[in-house]
Design a protein around this motif. Structure first.
Motif, PDB file in Angstrom:
ATOM      1  N   ASP A  47       0.824  -1.206   0.000  1.00  0.00           N
ATOM      2  CA  ASP A  47       0.000   0.000   0.000  1.00  0.00           C
ATOM      3  C   ASP A  47       0.860   1.259   0.000  1.00  0.00           C
ATOM      4  O   ASP A  47       0.624   2.179  -0.772  1.00  0.00           O
ATOM      5  CB  ASP A  47      -0.928   0.010   1.215  1.00  0.00           C
ATOM      6  CG  ASP A  47      -1.995  -1.076   1.155  1.00  0.00           C
ATOM      7  OD1 ASP A  47      -2.254  -1.597   0.043  1.00  0.00           O
ATOM      8  OD2 ASP A  47      -2.552  -1.418   2.207  1.00  0.00           O
ATOM      9  N   GLN A  55       2.691   1.676  -3.373  1.00  0.00           N
ATOM     10  CA  GLN A  55       1.802   1.640  -4.538  1.00  0.00           C
ATOM     11  C   GLN A  55       2.126   0.471  -5.468  1.00  0.00           C
ATOM     12  O   GLN A  55       2.305   0.626  -6.677  1.00  0.00           O
ATOM     13  CB  GLN A  55       1.848   2.979  -5.278  1.00  0.00           C
ATOM     14  CG  GLN A  55       1.461   4.131  -4.401  1.00  0.00           C
ATOM     15  CD  GLN A  55       1.783   5.484  -5.002  1.00  0.00           C
ATOM     16  OE1 GLN A  55       2.482   5.586  -5.993  1.00  0.00           O
ATOM     17  NE2 GLN A  55       1.279   6.520  -4.373  1.00  0.00           N
ATOM     18  N   THR A  85       0.685  -3.213  -6.657  1.00  0.00           N
ATOM     19  CA  THR A  85      -0.557  -3.975  -6.692  1.00  0.00           C
ATOM     20  C   THR A  85      -0.307  -5.477  -6.563  1.00  0.00           C
ATOM     21  O   THR A  85       0.824  -5.952  -6.734  1.00  0.00           O
ATOM     22  CB  THR A  85      -1.305  -3.722  -8.024  1.00  0.00           C
ATOM     23  OG1 THR A  85      -0.520  -4.282  -9.096  1.00  0.00           O
ATOM     24  CG2 THR A  85      -1.548  -2.238  -8.259  1.00  0.00           C
ATOM     25  N   GLU A  86      -1.377  -6.214  -6.287  1.00  0.00           N
ATOM     26  CA  GLU A  86      -1.277  -7.677  -6.233  1.00  0.00           C
ATOM     27  C   GLU A  86      -0.815  -8.230  -7.579  1.00  0.00           C
ATOM     28  O   GLU A  86      -0.007  -9.160  -7.629  1.00  0.00           O
ATOM     29  CB  GLU A  86      -2.628  -8.297  -5.853  1.00  0.00           C
ATOM     30  CG  GLU A  86      -3.001  -8.121  -4.411  1.00  0.00           C
ATOM     31  CD  GLU A  86      -4.283  -8.852  -4.040  1.00  0.00           C
ATOM     32  OE1 GLU A  86      -4.753  -9.738  -4.809  1.00  0.00           O
ATOM     33  OE2 GLU A  86      -4.831  -8.543  -2.969  1.00  0.00           O
TER      34      GLU A  86
END
Length: 127
Positions: free
Chosen positions: A53, A56, A58-59
């Motif tokens: 998080d 920044q 992402t999965e």
């Protein structure tokens, strides 16, 4: 007529070389194939999720790096207990972010330990 035996010999040699290269390439999986069966069930630790998080990431980027990145042997610890840890680095295709993902390769699951943006220092307060 003298050229025919030489051509047959070269043809057989070429076929053998092709067969050998095919066998050796198929028997050596790519570096991160060891994680391919576990990445779909990746477990995100609280710390790993916080770092994602903050930085920044992402999965989708984490999974991409795990599957397509390169293991940094100097930052990895295959003898780590209770699970070997691997630092995998690469550039995300989404925004070309230079990322290091550290995973613990446990028997039951692959766990995200942390992730790092290698080009930008983010201020995170993850404990």
């Amino acid at each position: 007529m003298r050229k025919a035996p030489i051509l047959y010999f070269l043809l057989v040699l070429l076929l053998l070389a092709g067969w050998f290269l095919t066998r050796t390439n198929n028997s050596q999986p790519t570096e991160n194939n060891r994680f391919a069966d576990k990445v779909s069930k990746l477990v995100y630790t609280k710390h790993g999720r916080c770092r994602m998080d903050c930085r920044q990431i992402t999965e989708a980027e984490v999974k991409e790096i795990i599957l397509q990145g390169r293991i940094n042997q100097q930052k990895s610890d295959p003898a780590d207990k209770p699970c070997p840890t691997y630092a995998i680095e690469g550039y995300s295709s989404q925004d070309n972010q230079h990322i290091r993902v550290v995973v613990a390769d446990c028997q039951s699951a692959l766990k995200l330990v942390t992730c790092i943006d290698l080009d930008k220092d983010h201020r995170c307060s993850c404990y």
